[in-house]
Design a protein around this motif. Structure first.
Motif, PDB file in Angstrom:
ATOM      1  N   ILE A 146       0.837  -1.202   0.000  1.00 23.60           N
ATOM      2  CA  ILE A 146       0.000   0.000   0.000  1.00 23.60           C
ATOM      3  C   ILE A 146       0.873   1.254   0.000  1.00 23.60           C
ATOM      4  CG2 ILE A 146      -1.699   1.306   1.332  1.00 23.60           C
ATOM      5  CD1 ILE A 146      -2.820  -1.341   2.320  1.00 23.60           C
ATOM      6  N   GLY A 147       1.987   1.229   0.763  1.00 28.55           N
ATOM      7  CA  GLY A 147       2.886   2.379   0.784  1.00 28.55           C
ATOM      8  C   GLY A 147       3.538   2.634  -0.563  1.00 28.55           C
ATOM      9  N   VAL A 148       3.952   1.565  -1.236  1.00 32.84           N
ATOM     10  CA  VAL A 148       4.564   1.712  -2.565  1.00 32.84           C
ATOM     11  C   VAL A 148       3.551   2.265  -3.561  1.00 32.84           C
ATOM     12  CG1 VAL A 148       5.504   0.419  -4.514  1.00 32.84           C
ATOM     13  CG2 VAL A 148       6.320  -0.048  -2.203  1.00 32.84           C
ATOM     14  N   ILE A 149       2.319   1.763  -3.522  1.00 31.63           N
ATOM     15  CA  ILE A 149       1.287   2.249  -4.434  1.00 31.63           C
ATOM     16  C   ILE A 149       0.978   3.717  -4.168  1.00 31.63           C
ATOM     17  CG2 ILE A 149      -1.178   2.065  -4.989  1.00 31.63           C
ATOM     18  CD1 ILE A 149      -0.902  -0.952  -4.796  1.00 31.63           C
ATOM     19  N   SER A 150       0.922   4.121  -2.910  1.00 27.45           N
ATOM     20  CA  SER A 150       0.680   5.527  -2.580  1.00 27.45           C
ATOM     21  C   SER A 150       1.814   6.413  -3.078  1.00 27.45           C
ATOM     22  CB  SER A 150       0.516   5.692  -1.067  1.00 27.45           C
ATOM     23  OG  SER A 150      -0.626   5.009  -0.603  1.00 27.45           O
ATOM     24  N   SER A 151       3.054   5.940  -2.953  1.00 30.88           N
ATOM     25  CA  SER A 151       4.202   6.714  -3.441  1.00 30.88           C
ATOM     26  C   SER A 151       4.156   6.857  -4.962  1.00 30.88           C
ATOM     27  CB  SER A 151       5.511   6.041  -3.009  1.00 30.88           C
ATOM     28  OG  SER A 151       5.580   5.932  -1.604  1.00 30.88           O
ATOM     29  N   ILE A 152       3.854   5.747  -5.650  1.00 31.32           N
ATOM     30  CA  ILE A 152       3.731   5.808  -7.115  1.00 31.32           C
ATOM     31  C   ILE A 152       2.614   6.764  -7.519  1.00 31.32           C
ATOM     32  CG2 ILE A 152       3.107   4.450  -9.157  1.00 31.32           C
ATOM     33  CD1 ILE A 152       4.473   2.058  -7.844  1.00 31.32           C
ATOM     34  N   THR A 153       1.522   6.745  -6.765  1.00 35.50           N
ATOM     35  CA  THR A 153       0.379   7.615  -7.075  1.00 35.50           C
ATOM     36  C   THR A 153       0.754   9.081  -6.953  1.00 35.50           C
ATOM     37  OG1 THR A 153      -1.173   5.945  -6.307  1.00 35.50           O
ATOM     38  CG2 THR A 153      -1.979   8.203  -6.436  1.00 35.50           C
ATOM     39  N   LEU A 154       1.420   9.446  -5.867  1.00 33.79           N
ATOM     40  CA  LEU A 154       1.813  10.847  -5.677  1.00 33.79           C
ATOM     41  C   LEU A 154       2.777  11.293  -6.773  1.00 33.79           C
ATOM     42  CD1 LEU A 154       2.261  10.934  -1.786  1.00 33.79           C
ATOM     43  CD2 LEU A 154       0.378  11.871  -3.141  1.00 33.79           C
ATOM     44  N   LEU A 155       3.715  10.423  -7.146  1.00 35.88           N
ATOM     45  CA  LEU A 155       4.636  10.758  -8.228  1.00 35.88           C
ATOM     46  C   LEU A 155       3.894  10.880  -9.554  1.00 35.88           C
ATOM     47  CD1 LEU A 155       7.538  11.181  -9.214  1.00 35.88           C
ATOM     48  CD2 LEU A 155       7.742   8.689  -9.472  1.00 35.88           C
ATOM     49  N   GLY A 156       2.979   9.949  -9.821  1.00 41.74           N
ATOM     50  CA  GLY A 156       2.209  10.001 -11.062  1.00 41.74           C
ATOM     51  C   GLY A 156       1.334  11.238 -11.157  1.00 41.74           C
ATOM     52  N   ALA A 158       1.905  14.067  -9.710  1.00 40.14           N
ATOM     53  CA  ALA A 158       2.785  15.218  -9.921  1.00 40.14           C
ATOM     54  C   ALA A 158       3.151  15.372 -11.392  1.00 40.14           C
ATOM     55  CB  ALA A 158       4.046  15.060  -9.069  1.00 40.14           C
ATOM     56  N   VAL A 159       3.374  14.240 -12.085  1.00 34.13           N
ATOM     57  CA  VAL A 159       3.728  14.291 -13.504  1.00 34.13           C
ATOM     58  C   VAL A 159       2.521  14.678 -14.358  1.00 34.13           C
ATOM     59  CG1 VAL A 159       4.491  12.897 -15.462  1.00 34.13           C
ATOM     60  CG2 VAL A 159       5.599  12.629 -13.229  1.00 34.13           C
ATOM     61  N   LEU A 160       1.348  14.134 -14.019  1.00 37.59           N
ATOM     62  CA  LEU A 160       0.147  14.339 -14.837  1.00 37.59           C
ATOM     63  C   LEU A 160      -0.710  15.503 -14.355  1.00 37.59           C
ATOM     64  CD1 LEU A 160      -0.999  10.604 -15.178  1.00 37.59           C
ATOM     65  CD2 LEU A 160       0.253  11.976 -16.860  1.00 37.59           C
ATOM     66  N   TYR A 161      -0.231  16.255 -13.377  1.00 30.94           N
ATOM     67  CA  TYR A 161      -1.068  17.280 -12.739  1.00 30.94           C
ATOM     68  C   TYR A 161      -1.612  18.292 -13.750  1.00 30.94           C
ATOM     69  CZ  TYR A 161      -2.419  21.132  -9.681  1.00 30.94           C
ATOM     70  OH  TYR A 161      -3.116  22.134  -9.057  1.00 30.94           O
ATOM     71  N   ARG A 162      -0.759  18.851 -14.544  1.00 30.47           N
ATOM     72  CA  ARG A 162      -1.200  19.904 -15.478  1.00 30.47           C
ATOM     73  C   ARG A 162      -2.214  19.389 -16.504  1.00 30.47           C
ATOM     74  NH1 ARG A 162       0.255  24.980 -16.843  1.00 30.47           N
ATOM     75  NH2 ARG A 162      -0.029  25.632 -19.005  1.00 30.47           N
ATOM     76  N   PRO A 163      -1.934  18.294 -17.228  1.00 36.78           N
ATOM     77  CA  PRO A 163      -2.958  17.816 -18.185  1.00 36.78           C
ATOM     78  C   PRO A 163      -4.259  17.399 -17.508  1.00 36.78           C
ATOM     79  CG  PRO A 163      -1.142  16.260 -18.036  1.00 36.78           C
ATOM     80  CD  PRO A 163      -0.692  17.501 -17.355  1.00 36.78           C
ATOM     81  N   LEU A 164      -4.182  16.846 -16.305  1.00 38.62           N
ATOM     82  CA  LEU A 164      -5.416  16.464 -15.608  1.00 38.62           C
ATOM     83  C   LEU A 164      -6.242  17.684 -15.245  1.00 38.62           C
ATOM     84  CD1 LEU A 164      -4.241  13.577 -13.233  1.00 38.62           C
ATOM     85  CD2 LEU A 164      -5.672  13.398 -15.272  1.00 38.62           C
TER      86      LEU A 164
END
Length: 291
Positions: A146-156, A158-164
């Motif tokens: 769950i911690g790894v998935i949450s970390s990947i989510t926050l990073l993802g 951050a990368v997709l923030y503007r287009p989203l």
């Protein structure tokens, strides 16, 4: 004051399973709740609910093969969710049917198949575990996942923030940049699926979507910007997680549904009392457009 402290903190100090459940709720709040904000702003809340059920057959097939194996059920849930998401998107883009209709068809088939498999090859306890989760039984491996998935989510995010954000403002802005439009859509669907799988291990397939949609919906009544909604939704999810754990501990209620019910209570309070809520909105002076 000491009695209140013991009431609120005592269970987490005394029992290791309560501390692991608290850590799981914290990780899920940081990952799932922000995804729920974009789910809400993109008007895809019911899509998220459908995707939560779409992971069930993959997890059920993995359960049939390997039992309650964390890696197997995680991989099966992710594969199943991604397949349903891709199939519904391809049907929608072919012009044969709208995306919501195709998604509803695929998720209903997935849900039925998953329940049949678990009911046939498992027992009542296993079926309840899959549908409603077991947040009080989280082990170290599940917490790490769950911690790894949450970390990947926050990073993802951050990368997709503007287009989203652009797509939330106007869905016609991103198609002008088709590459970014596809990356944003499929990237977000991928984040949605992995967070549903993380929530599945703690809250089950029926409850995992609640940790996404309800805190985001409640935060929408208080916050006026996307950044504020992201932070507030995570805080509300964590508060409801702690409150749900304590209520479950003291009253012996089922933990996952209690957490989601607490989130529902926060939503109702926000609906009534927030600045954009039903009671206060009537008394606020309306803004007028200025040229």
């Amino acid at each position: 004051m000491t009695e209140l402290w013991d009431l609120l903190v005592g269970p987490f100090v005394e029992f290791g399973f309560m501390r692991r459940a608290l850590a799981g709720c914290l990780a899920l709040s940081l990952g799932a709740a922000p995804v729920g904000v974009f789910l809400l702003l993109r008007r895809m809340s019911l899509t998220g609910d459908a995707m939560a059920h779409a992971i069930l057959p993959g997890a059920a097939i993995s359960y049939m093969i390997a039992g309650l194996s964390l890696p197997a059920m995680t991989a099966g849930g992710i594969i199943s969710g991604l397949l349903v998401a891709m199939a519904s998107t391809l049907v929608a883009r072919s012009g044969r049917q709208s995306e919501d209709s195709s998604l509803a068809a695929f998720y209903l088939m997935s849900l039925s198949l998953g329940v049949v498999i678990v009911s046939t090859y498992g027992n009542q306890v296993d079926l309840l575990h899959v549908l409603f989760g077991s947040v009080l039984a989280l082990d170290d491996d599940t917490l790490l996942l769950i911690g790894v998935i949450s970390s990947i989510t926050l990073l993802g995010l951050a990368v997709l923030y503007r287009p989203l954000v652009l797509e939330c403002v106007d869905a016609n802005l991103l198609p002008r940049r088709r590459a970014w439009g596809s990356v944003a859509h499929f990237g977000f669907m991928g984040l949605l699926v992995i967070n549903l799988v993380a929530g599945f291990h703690a809250l089950g397939t029926l409850m995992s979507i609640g940790l996404m949609v309800l805190p985001a919906a409640a935060a929408r009544f208080w916050a006026r910007t996307v950044n504020a909604m992201l932070v507030l939704s995570a805080l509300l999810a964590l508060v409801a997680g702690v409150a749900g754990l304590l209520l479950s501990y003291y009253f012996e209620w089922p933990t996952g549904p209690t957490i989601v019910l607490t989130l529902g209570l926060l939503y109702c309070v926000s609906l009534l009392l927030a600045p954009a809520g039903l009671l206060r909105r009537k008394n606020r002076p309306r803004r007028h457009y200025e040229t």
